[in-house]
Design a protein around this motif. Structure first.
Motif, PDB file in Angstrom:
ATOM      1  N   TYR A 235     -15.151  44.143 -28.327  1.00 25.42           N
ATOM      2  CA  TYR A 235     -13.936  43.508 -28.851  1.00 25.42           C
ATOM      3  C   TYR A 235     -12.752  44.466 -28.790  1.00 25.42           C
ATOM      4  O   TYR A 235     -11.675  44.132 -28.279  1.00 25.42           O
ATOM      5  N   ALA A 236     -12.942  45.663 -29.314  1.00 22.55           N
ATOM      6  CA  ALA A 236     -11.847  46.638 -29.362  1.00 22.55           C
ATOM      7  C   ALA A 236     -11.427  47.082 -27.973  1.00 22.55           C
ATOM      8  O   ALA A 236     -10.233  47.251 -27.697  1.00 22.55           O
ATOM      9  N   ALA A 237     -12.408  47.262 -27.081  1.00 23.64           N
ATOM     10  CA  ALA A 237     -12.088  47.686 -25.715  1.00 23.64           C
ATOM     11  C   ALA A 237     -11.232  46.645 -25.002  1.00 23.64           C
ATOM     12  O   ALA A 237     -10.274  46.984 -24.287  1.00 23.64           O
ATOM     13  N   LEU A 238     -11.561  45.365 -25.189  1.00 25.55           N
ATOM     14  CA  LEU A 238     -10.781  44.312 -24.539  1.00 25.55           C
ATOM     15  C   LEU A 238      -9.392  44.196 -25.151  1.00 25.55           C
ATOM     16  O   LEU A 238      -8.415  43.941 -24.441  1.00 25.55           O
ATOM     17  N   LYS A 239      -9.273  44.373 -26.462  1.00 33.08           N
ATOM     18  CA  LYS A 239      -7.948  44.353 -27.084  1.00 33.08           C
ATOM     19  C   LYS A 239      -7.075  45.475 -26.538  1.00 33.08           C
ATOM     20  O   LYS A 239      -5.883  45.270 -26.239  1.00 33.08           O
ATOM     21  N   TYR A 240      -7.647  46.658 -26.400  1.00 32.12           N
ATOM     22  CA  TYR A 240      -6.869  47.789 -25.880  1.00 32.12           C
ATOM     23  C   TYR A 240      -6.546  47.592 -24.402  1.00 32.12           C
ATOM     24  O   TYR A 240      -5.444  47.918 -23.949  1.00 32.12           O
ATOM     25  N   SER A 241      -7.488  47.018 -23.651  1.00 25.56           N
ATOM     26  CA  SER A 241      -7.218  46.682 -22.244  1.00 25.56           C
ATOM     27  C   SER A 241      -6.065  45.692 -22.157  1.00 25.56           C
ATOM     28  O   SER A 241      -5.218  45.788 -21.260  1.00 25.56           O
ATOM     29  N   GLY A 242      -6.035  44.736 -23.088  1.00 24.47           N
ATOM     30  CA  GLY A 242      -4.932  43.782 -23.132  1.00 24.47           C
ATOM     31  C   GLY A 242      -3.599  44.470 -23.353  1.00 24.47           C
ATOM     32  O   GLY A 242      -2.588  44.127 -22.725  1.00 24.47           O
ATOM     33  N   GLU A 243      -3.565  45.446 -24.241  1.00 23.18           N
ATOM     34  CA  GLU A 243      -2.325  46.204 -24.459  1.00 23.18           C
ATOM     35  C   GLU A 243      -1.861  46.865 -23.163  1.00 23.18           C
ATOM     36  O   GLU A 243      -0.661  46.854 -22.834  1.00 23.18           O
ATOM     37  N   LYS A 244      -2.804  47.455 -22.440  1.00 22.05           N
ATOM     38  CA  LYS A 244      -2.449  48.143 -21.193  1.00 22.05           C
ATOM     39  C   LYS A 244      -1.952  47.153 -20.130  1.00 22.05           C
ATOM     40  O   LYS A 244      -1.023  47.452 -19.370  1.00 22.05           O
ATOM     41  N   LEU A 245      -2.575  45.962 -20.088  1.00 22.00           N
ATOM     42  CA  LEU A 245      -2.145  44.959 -19.117  1.00 22.00           C
ATOM     43  C   LEU A 245      -0.746  44.453 -19.438  1.00 22.00           C
ATOM     44  O   LEU A 245       0.108  44.301 -18.549  1.00 22.00           O
ATOM     45  N   VAL A 246      -0.481  44.189 -20.721  1.00 19.44           N
ATOM     46  CA  VAL A 246       0.845  43.739 -21.139  1.00 19.44           C
ATOM     47  C   VAL A 246       1.892  44.804 -20.806  1.00 19.44           C
ATOM     48  O   VAL A 246       2.982  44.500 -20.294  1.00 19.44           O
ATOM     49  N   THR A 247       1.572  46.063 -21.075  1.00 15.78           N
ATOM     50  CA  THR A 247       2.491  47.163 -20.758  1.00 15.78           C
ATOM     51  C   THR A 247       2.747  47.250 -19.257  1.00 15.78           C
ATOM     52  O   THR A 247       3.881  47.500 -18.817  1.00 15.78           O
ATOM     53  N   ALA A 248       1.712  47.006 -18.453  1.00 16.81           N
ATOM     54  CA  ALA A 248       1.878  47.043 -17.001  1.00 16.81           C
ATOM     55  C   ALA A 248       2.822  45.944 -16.513  1.00 16.81           C
ATOM     56  O   ALA A 248       3.643  46.168 -15.603  1.00 16.81           O
ATOM     57  N   TYR A 249       2.729  44.746 -17.099  1.00 16.90           N
ATOM     58  CA  TYR A 249       3.653  43.675 -16.716  1.00 16.90           C
ATOM     59  C   TYR A 249       5.087  44.014 -17.104  1.00 16.90           C
ATOM     60  O   TYR A 249       6.039  43.629 -16.415  1.00 16.90           O
ATOM     61  N   ASN A 250       5.244  44.742 -18.171  1.00 14.05           N
ATOM     62  CA  ASN A 250       6.577  45.222 -18.524  1.00 14.05           C
ATOM     63  C   ASN A 250       7.077  46.222 -17.485  1.00 14.05           C
ATOM     64  O   ASN A 250       8.247  46.166 -17.047  1.00 14.05           O
ATOM     65  N   GLN A 251       6.202  47.116 -17.049  1.00 22.14           N
ATOM     66  CA  GLN A 251       6.596  48.138 -16.083  1.00 22.14           C
ATOM     67  C   GLN A 251       6.917  47.548 -14.714  1.00 22.14           C
ATOM     68  O   GLN A 251       7.896  47.938 -14.063  1.00 22.14           O
ATOM     69  N   VAL A 252       6.100  46.589 -14.281  1.00 22.09           N
ATOM     70  CA  VAL A 252       6.234  46.056 -12.922  1.00 22.09           C
ATOM     71  C   VAL A 252       7.284  44.945 -12.838  1.00 22.09           C
ATOM     72  O   VAL A 252       8.062  44.876 -11.890  1.00 22.09           O
ATOM     73  N   PHE A 253       7.322  44.072 -13.853  1.00 21.66           N
ATOM     74  CA  PHE A 253       8.171  42.873 -13.782  1.00 21.66           C
ATOM     75  C   PHE A 253       9.314  42.862 -14.800  1.00 21.66           C
ATOM     76  O   PHE A 253      10.036  41.869 -14.905  1.00 21.66           O
ATOM     77  N   ASP A 254       9.475  43.947 -15.549  1.00 21.16           N
ATOM     78  CA  ASP A 254      10.526  44.015 -16.584  1.00 21.16           C
ATOM     79  C   ASP A 254      10.370  42.901 -17.615  1.00 21.16           C
ATOM     80  O   ASP A 254      11.355  42.394 -18.163  1.00 21.16           O
ATOM     81  N   LEU A 255       9.136  42.510 -17.892  1.00 21.51           N
ATOM     82  CA  LEU A 255       8.879  41.497 -18.914  1.00 21.51           C
ATOM     83  C   LEU A 255       9.066  42.137 -20.294  1.00 21.51           C
ATOM     84  O   LEU A 255       8.404  43.120 -20.617  1.00 21.51           O
ATOM     85  N   PRO A 256       9.970  41.614 -21.115  1.00 25.60           N
ATOM     86  CA  PRO A 256      10.149  42.198 -22.448  1.00 25.60           C
ATOM     87  C   PRO A 256       8.928  41.922 -23.325  1.00 25.60           C
ATOM     88  O   PRO A 256       8.464  40.778 -23.401  1.00 25.60           O
ATOM     89  N   ILE A 257       8.395  42.949 -23.965  1.00 26.21           N
ATOM     90  CA  ILE A 257       7.130  42.812 -24.685  1.00 26.21           C
ATOM     91  C   ILE A 257       7.204  43.410 -26.094  1.00 26.21           C
ATOM     92  O   ILE A 257       8.028  44.277 -26.376  1.00 26.21           O
ATOM     93  N   THR A 258       6.309  42.914 -26.955  1.00 32.03           N
ATOM     94  CA  THR A 258       6.017  43.521 -28.244  1.00 32.03           C
ATOM     95  C   THR A 258       4.513  43.415 -28.457  1.00 32.03           C
ATOM     96  O   THR A 258       3.911  42.380 -28.152  1.00 32.03           O
ATOM     97  N   ILE A 259       3.896  44.472 -28.973  1.00 33.81           N
ATOM     98  CA  ILE A 259       2.463  44.482 -29.260  1.00 33.81           C
ATOM     99  C   ILE A 259       2.277  44.594 -30.773  1.00 33.81           C
ATOM    100  O   ILE A 259       2.899  45.442 -31.420  1.00 33.81           O
ATOM    101  N   ILE A 260       1.428  43.717 -31.324  1.00 33.32           N
ATOM    102  CA  ILE A 260       1.177  43.675 -32.768  1.00 33.32           C
ATOM    103  C   ILE A 260      -0.282  44.044 -33.039  1.00 33.32           C
ATOM    104  O   ILE A 260      -1.195  43.544 -32.378  1.00 33.32           O
ATOM    105  N   ARG A 261      -0.473  44.924 -34.014  1.00 30.71           N
ATOM    106  CA  ARG A 261      -1.813  45.307 -34.446  1.00 30.71           C
ATOM    107  C   ARG A 261      -2.033  44.883 -35.896  1.00 30.71           C
ATOM    108  O   ARG A 261      -1.575  45.567 -36.814  1.00 30.71           O
ATOM    109  N   PRO A 262      -2.704  43.757 -36.135  1.00 31.46           N
ATOM    110  CA  PRO A 262      -3.014  43.301 -37.500  1.00 31.46           C
ATOM    111  C   PRO A 262      -4.327  43.913 -37.981  1.00 31.46           C
ATOM    112  O   PRO A 262      -5.026  44.606 -37.232  1.00 31.46           O
ATOM    113  N   SER A 263      -4.677  43.645 -39.230  1.00 31.72           N
ATOM    114  CA  SER A 263      -5.925  44.171 -39.782  1.00 31.72           C
ATOM    115  C   SER A 263      -6.466  43.257 -40.872  1.00 31.72           C
ATOM    116  O   SER A 263      -5.722  42.826 -41.760  1.00 31.72           O
TER     117      SER A 263
END
Length: 344
Positions: free
Chosen positions: A172-200
């Protein structure tokens, strides 16, 4: 909450779930235009009406989900029934909404289930995320991704900040962190404005994930003993749903949220024993049983919310003495009205 989001179109992917429907209701109340995209399958109607889970809580959770859907209909919030794993179905729906903001919630929402079924978790977490990102990479709405406090792994300090190194433990945690990296990559490549939220450690009315606090209350309603894995000293930053919703709305409303990662929690951890004792005070005929600790559960604690306070004006208002007591009273009223759903 003093924000101006009137008329802002928000697509909530996975929006018929626990977080999503609460967010949609608040956005509608504030004058925004929320749209829900959901298949109603993962942790939703499809999961509890199929007869596959065969849990004693199935009937209760179907009632919760139908109440969610009733609230969505009563508030005239459009709902698009789409399997987000199907790119050719998802993309035209998102394009028809023309969202200013996309909140991505579609995922398996429980760590234990994720660790037991990695394929299903990947399919409903990473595949859905990639499809959503690719559907909006050209139109560039503000993309808000829901990660998890689990990405930090074992907390090495008294509290973690958004700058703390992430060492995820388990599928679960590995996929969540992978998701963060993928979202960040779309920001880097496509200038997609992003925000990442970590709830608990979320809790609140109409949740069906059966996290620890919910399991405590439901067992107590049934007259069963509470089961606690470990000695009770483990602590979690328990967060009431309305605090989280406040934080998401602020992320939607404020440009300062773009490009940032935020812990959105209550901001002060409490022990599992604290939570169990709170339930026992309201159900004096129930006892507590201790079982071995799950080795895949990281040692956690407080998530600092100072960054969200500073940049967004976030002010959590529900310690467990307020939010969890409200949650218990909600369950007790259900038990009084519908004892049959608890097998009583």
């Amino acid at each position: 909450m003093n924000v101006n989001i009137k008329g802002k179109r928000v697509a909530i992917v996975g929006g018929a779930g626990f977080i999503g429907h609460n967010l949609a209701l608040k956005l509608k109340e504030l004058g925004a235009e929320p749209h829900i995209i959901d298949s109603l399958q993962v942790n939703n109607l499809g999961a509890f009406t199929s007869g596959i889970s065969k849990l004693p809580t199935d009937d209760l959770y179907i009632q919760f989900i139908n109440e969610r859907l009733d609230l969505i209909r009563q508030n005239e919030i459009p709902m698009h029934i789409v399997d987000v794993r199907e790119y050719q179905l998802l993309s035209p729906h998102l394009n028809s909404i023309q969202p200013d903001v996309v909140v991505h919630l579609a995922a398996v929402a429980h760590a234990n289930r994720a660790n037991k079924d990695p394929y299903h978790t990947f399919d409903h977490s990473m595949r859905t995320l990639e499809n959503t990102l690719d559907s909006v990479k050209d139109t560039k709405p503000h993309f808000i991704y829901f990660s998890s406090s689990m990405v930090y792994g074992n907390f090495g300090e008294e509290f973690v900040t958004e700058k703390t190194a992430c060492e995820p433990l388990g599928i679960y945690a590995a996929l969540k962190y992978s998701g963060e990296k993928l979202v960040t990559a779309y920001n880097q490549v496509f200038d997609l404005p992003i925000t990442i939220i970590r709830p608990s450690a979320l809790y609140g009315e109409r949740c069906v994930s059966r996290r620890v606090g919910q399991a405590f209350i439901e067992n107590a309603c049934r007259g069963l003993n509470l089961t606690l894995n470990g000695d009770g000293s483990d602590s979690l930053d328990f967060t009431y749903i309305q605090d989280l919703v406040q934080g998401i709305v602020l992320c939607i409303a404020k440009d300062e949220a773009k490009g940032e990662i935020f812990n959105l929690t209550y901001g002060s951890a409490r022990t599992l024993m604290d939570l169990a004792n709170t339930v026992l005070e309201h159900f004096p005929n129930v006892e507590l049983e201790l079982k071995p600790r799950d080795k895949l559960m990281p040692k956690r604690g407080t998530l600092s919310v100072d960054k969200a306070r500073t940049l967004l004006g976030y002010e959590p208002a529900y310690p467990i003495e307020v939010g969890f007591l409200q949650y218990i009273e909600w369950y007790k009223s259900l038990l009084e009205k519908h004892p049959e759903h608890f097998g009583v």
